[in-house]
Design a protein around this motif. Structure first.
Motif, PDB file in Angstrom:
ATOM      1  N   THR A   1       0.492 -12.268  -5.307  1.00  0.00           N
ATOM      2  CA  THR A   1       0.950 -12.532  -6.668  1.00  0.00           C
ATOM      3  C   THR A   1       0.710 -11.304  -7.528  1.00  0.00           C
ATOM      4  O   THR A   1      -0.415 -10.810  -7.619  1.00  0.00           O
ATOM      5  N   ILE A   2       1.780 -10.821  -8.159  1.00  0.00           N
ATOM      6  CA  ILE A   2       1.693  -9.668  -9.038  1.00  0.00           C
ATOM      7  C   ILE A   2       1.526 -10.126 -10.485  1.00  0.00           C
ATOM      8  O   ILE A   2       0.728  -9.585 -11.241  1.00  0.00           O
ATOM      9  N   THR A   3       2.289 -11.150 -10.877  1.00  0.00           N
ATOM     10  CA  THR A   3       2.192 -11.756 -12.207  1.00  0.00           C
ATOM     11  C   THR A   3       2.168 -13.261 -12.055  1.00  0.00           C
ATOM     12  O   THR A   3       3.042 -13.812 -11.380  1.00  0.00           O
ATOM     13  N   PRO A   4       1.184 -13.963 -12.607  1.00  0.00           N
ATOM     14  CA  PRO A   4       0.059 -13.458 -13.400  1.00  0.00           C
ATOM     15  C   PRO A   4      -0.959 -12.713 -12.532  1.00  0.00           C
ATOM     16  O   PRO A   4      -1.057 -12.980 -11.331  1.00  0.00           O
ATOM     17  N   LYS A   5      -1.673 -11.810 -13.151  1.00  0.00           N
ATOM     18  CA  LYS A   5      -2.630 -10.978 -12.434  1.00  0.00           C
ATOM     19  C   LYS A   5      -3.898 -11.765 -12.103  1.00  0.00           C
ATOM     20  O   LYS A   5      -4.217 -12.759 -12.741  1.00  0.00           O
ATOM     21  N   GLY A   6      -4.580 -11.262 -11.080  1.00  0.00           N
ATOM     22  CA  GLY A   6      -5.894 -11.809 -10.762  1.00  0.00           C
ATOM     23  C   GLY A   6      -5.925 -12.928  -9.738  1.00  0.00           C
ATOM     24  O   GLY A   6      -6.996 -13.422  -9.408  1.00  0.00           O
ATOM     25  N   LEU A   7      -4.773 -13.337  -9.238  1.00  0.00           N
ATOM     26  CA  LEU A   7      -4.755 -14.408  -8.242  1.00  0.00           C
ATOM     27  C   LEU A   7      -4.928 -13.814  -6.842  1.00  0.00           C
ATOM     28  O   LEU A   7      -4.357 -12.765  -6.529  1.00  0.00           O
ATOM     29  N   PRO A   8      -5.700 -14.471  -5.975  1.00  0.00           N
ATOM     30  CA  PRO A   8      -5.912 -13.943  -4.623  1.00  0.00           C
ATOM     31  C   PRO A   8      -4.657 -14.091  -3.756  1.00  0.00           C
ATOM     32  O   PRO A   8      -3.800 -14.936  -4.019  1.00  0.00           O
ATOM     33  N   ASP A   9      -4.564 -13.256  -2.724  1.00  0.00           N
ATOM     34  CA  ASP A   9      -3.472 -13.365  -1.766  1.00  0.00           C
ATOM     35  C   ASP A   9      -3.576 -14.685  -1.011  1.00  0.00           C
ATOM     36  O   ASP A   9      -4.678 -15.211  -0.801  1.00  0.00           O
TER      37      ASP A   9
END
Length: 195
Positions: free
Chosen positions: A68-76
């Motif tokens: 995930t690129i947007t939203p930021k901060g989410l794990p793969d």
């Protein structure tokens, strides 16, 4: 042939003419997009005022990696043979949940079949992208779960390879318009991690 039989035959409805464009759309919907070919996709989506951007890599229907690129901060997120895993930040994968693999495959096949059998309309033309000409197959699909509305789709296909270059779709979710676009690249030599 008797006059009575000829009169009866003229009263029977004629069979509907085949629609090659609708048939092509149904065929695309019924089958995996990249049979036996790993691929990656840049995907953007909008629902209401929210936007998502993901980078997706698929070895097959049962082995994929989503970043995930947007939203930021989410794990793969890694999907492998029925297990859904999340990156733990230390190079390992944590199992979030498991799905019966055969049920998953059966469900995917049933969804594809249902979508392919519910094409309401289709239109075929061509589009030029970066100096190359591609086939565009667009249409409307009747309501098929999990969708709550008709589903508008458009596939841009490479006529030389039969593989998709782009896919867009739009539908209504809980009263909000949802639109997604996928830009595809075939990656025959791609490798993905396993948990």
């Amino acid at each position: 042939m008797s006059l009575m039989r000829l009169a009866l035959l003229t009263c029977l409805p004629l069979p509907a003419l085949a629609d090659p464009c609708a048939d092509r759309l149904a065929d695309i919907l019924a089958n995996p997009l990249f049979t036996q070919t790993p691929y990656e996709a840049q995907a953007t989506g909008k629902i209401g005022g929210g936007e998502t951007v993901t980078f997706q890599q698929f070895m097959s229907d049962t082995h994929s990696l989503i970043k995930t690129i947007t939203p930021k901060g989410l794990p793969d997120t890694l999907f492998y043979e029925g297990g859904t895993y999340q990156a733990d930040g230390n190079g390992e994968w944590t199992l979030l949940y498991s799905t019966d693999l055969q049920q998953y495959k059966d469900g995917l096949a049933a969804t594809r079949k249902s979508q392919s059998e519910n094409v309401l309309s289709a239109e075929c033309d061509s589009v030029e992208i970066d100096g190359s000409t591609y086939d565009r197959i667009s249409g409307v699909i009747d309501i098929v779960p999990p969708y709550q509305s008709e589903w508008q789709v458009s596939y841009v296909m490479d006529p030389a390879t039969g593989l998709p270059k782009q896919f867009t779709y739009a539908y209504t979710l809980n009263g909000m318009e949802a639109v997604s676009r996928f830009d595809y690249t075939a990656k025959p030599d791609m490798q993905l991690p396993k948990p």
